[in-house]
Write a protein that holds these residues in place. Structure first.
Motif, PDB file in Angstrom:
ATOM      1  N   UNK A 159       0.841  -1.190   0.000  1.00  0.00           N
ATOM      2  CA  UNK A 159       0.000   0.000   0.000  1.00  0.00           C
ATOM      3  C   UNK A 159       0.879   1.244   0.000  1.00  0.00           C
ATOM      4  N   UNK A 160       0.355   2.329  -0.547  1.00  0.00           N
ATOM      5  CA  UNK A 160       1.109   3.581  -0.563  1.00  0.00           C
ATOM      6  C   UNK A 160       1.462   4.006   0.862  1.00  0.00           C
ATOM      7  N   UNK A 161       0.539   3.836   1.778  1.00  0.00           N
ATOM      8  CA  UNK A 161       0.784   4.215   3.168  1.00  0.00           C
ATOM      9  C   UNK A 161       1.997   3.492   3.744  1.00  0.00           C
ATOM     10  N   UNK A 162       2.067   2.185   3.516  1.00  0.00           N
ATOM     11  CA  UNK A 162       3.188   1.405   4.044  1.00  0.00           C
ATOM     12  C   UNK A 162       4.495   1.741   3.333  1.00  0.00           C
ATOM     13  N   UNK A 163       4.404   2.042   2.067  1.00  0.00           N
ATOM     14  CA  UNK A 163       5.611   2.375   1.321  1.00  0.00           C
ATOM     15  C   UNK A 163       6.176   3.725   1.760  1.00  0.00           C
ATOM     16  N   UNK A 164       5.292   4.640   2.082  1.00  0.00           N
ATOM     17  CA  UNK A 164       5.732   5.943   2.598  1.00  0.00           C
ATOM     18  C   UNK A 164       6.401   5.758   3.958  1.00  0.00           C
ATOM     19  N   UNK A 165       5.827   4.903   4.806  1.00  0.00           N
ATOM     20  CA  UNK A 165       6.407   4.644   6.130  1.00  0.00           C
ATOM     21  C   UNK A 165       7.835   4.110   6.005  1.00  0.00           C
TER      22      UNK A 165
END
Length: 239
Positions: A159-165
């Motif tokens: 997910x984009x959220x996890x990749x940003x993290x």
């Protein structure tokens, strides 16, 4: 002689998982930084090379020897005046980021740079695959080696959220900047593969395995890829 290529969205864990896969298989790990370092070794004194980690040094010297041979053959073939067929030029080419590589050429000189880059990266990756026992991160390995029966090609997504993290953790930056970098890298990856290989790098048909690292832990993903590669690479295939 396992051969593994790992490609994925920005921040999906490619380097982290790739290094784990290499450790599990007991093979070499290659990414852009290692290729660039090997190119620098063409000009590096032997004493400095010996200070490196033994395994990395061996791999670096192996790639450097190939690059030196590649340069010599290119000169014989009639490219002695080409600035990108010298040791400094090879280092520049292999050090380029996806953002730099993805740019469309605006001049004949830049078009030549792109042509040389494509020649060098394909030659290096094919040479690495000849002896096997290697995990290659990105750079088009899944396309360059797609006709090698013993090679395993894995794609990572999240997910984009996890990749940003993960980008925040890797780079030590705030979330806003990490989001910008992640999205820009995704665009550059798409452009890079279209420019040099005429493919959509997220096409599932390019891969044997697709792993969602939002749902699968890095260690588990590494074990899945390593187990598959070990079975697939058990019987050497001619290249």
């Amino acid at each position: 002689m396992p051969i593994v290529t790992i490609t994925g969205q920005a921040g999906s864990g490619g380097p982290e998982i790739g290094k784990r896969v290499a450790d599990l298989l007991g093979v070499d790990y290659v990414d852009r930084e290692i290729l660039a370092e090997a190119a620098r070794r063409i000009k590096t004194p032997v004493a400095e090379v010996e200070e490196r980690d033994e395994k990395t040094s061996s791999l670096g010297k192996r790639i450097a020897r190939f690059l030196q041979s590649f340069l010599e053959k290119s000169a014989i073939a009639g490219a002695p005046g080409d600035p990108f067929m010298g040791s400094t030029g090879i280092e520049v080419l292999l050090s380029r980021t996806y953002a730099e590589e993805a740019q469309l050429p605006a001049s004949e000189s830049q078009q030549l740079d792109d042509t040389r880059f494509c020649e060098v990266i394909q030659a290096v990756i094919r040479d690495l695959a000849k002896t096997g026992n290697v995990v290659i991160i990105g750079r088009g390995g899944q396309v360059i080696l797609r006709n090698i029966p013993s090679a395993t090609h894995a794609y990572l997504t999240a997910s984009l959220e996890d990749r940003i993290k993960l980008t925040v953790l890797r780079e030590g930056i705030d979330q806003e900047k990490a989001e910008k970098i992640t999205k820009e890298t995704d665009k550059n990856l798409t452009a890079y593969y279209k420019k040099f290989f005429k493919v959509d790098y997220s096409d599932p048909l390019l891969y044997h395995l697709i792993v969602n690292t939002s749902l699968v832990a890095f260690d588990t993903a590494a074990h899945i890829i390593a187990t598959f590669a070990k079975d697939k690479g058990a019987t050497p295939e001619p290249i």
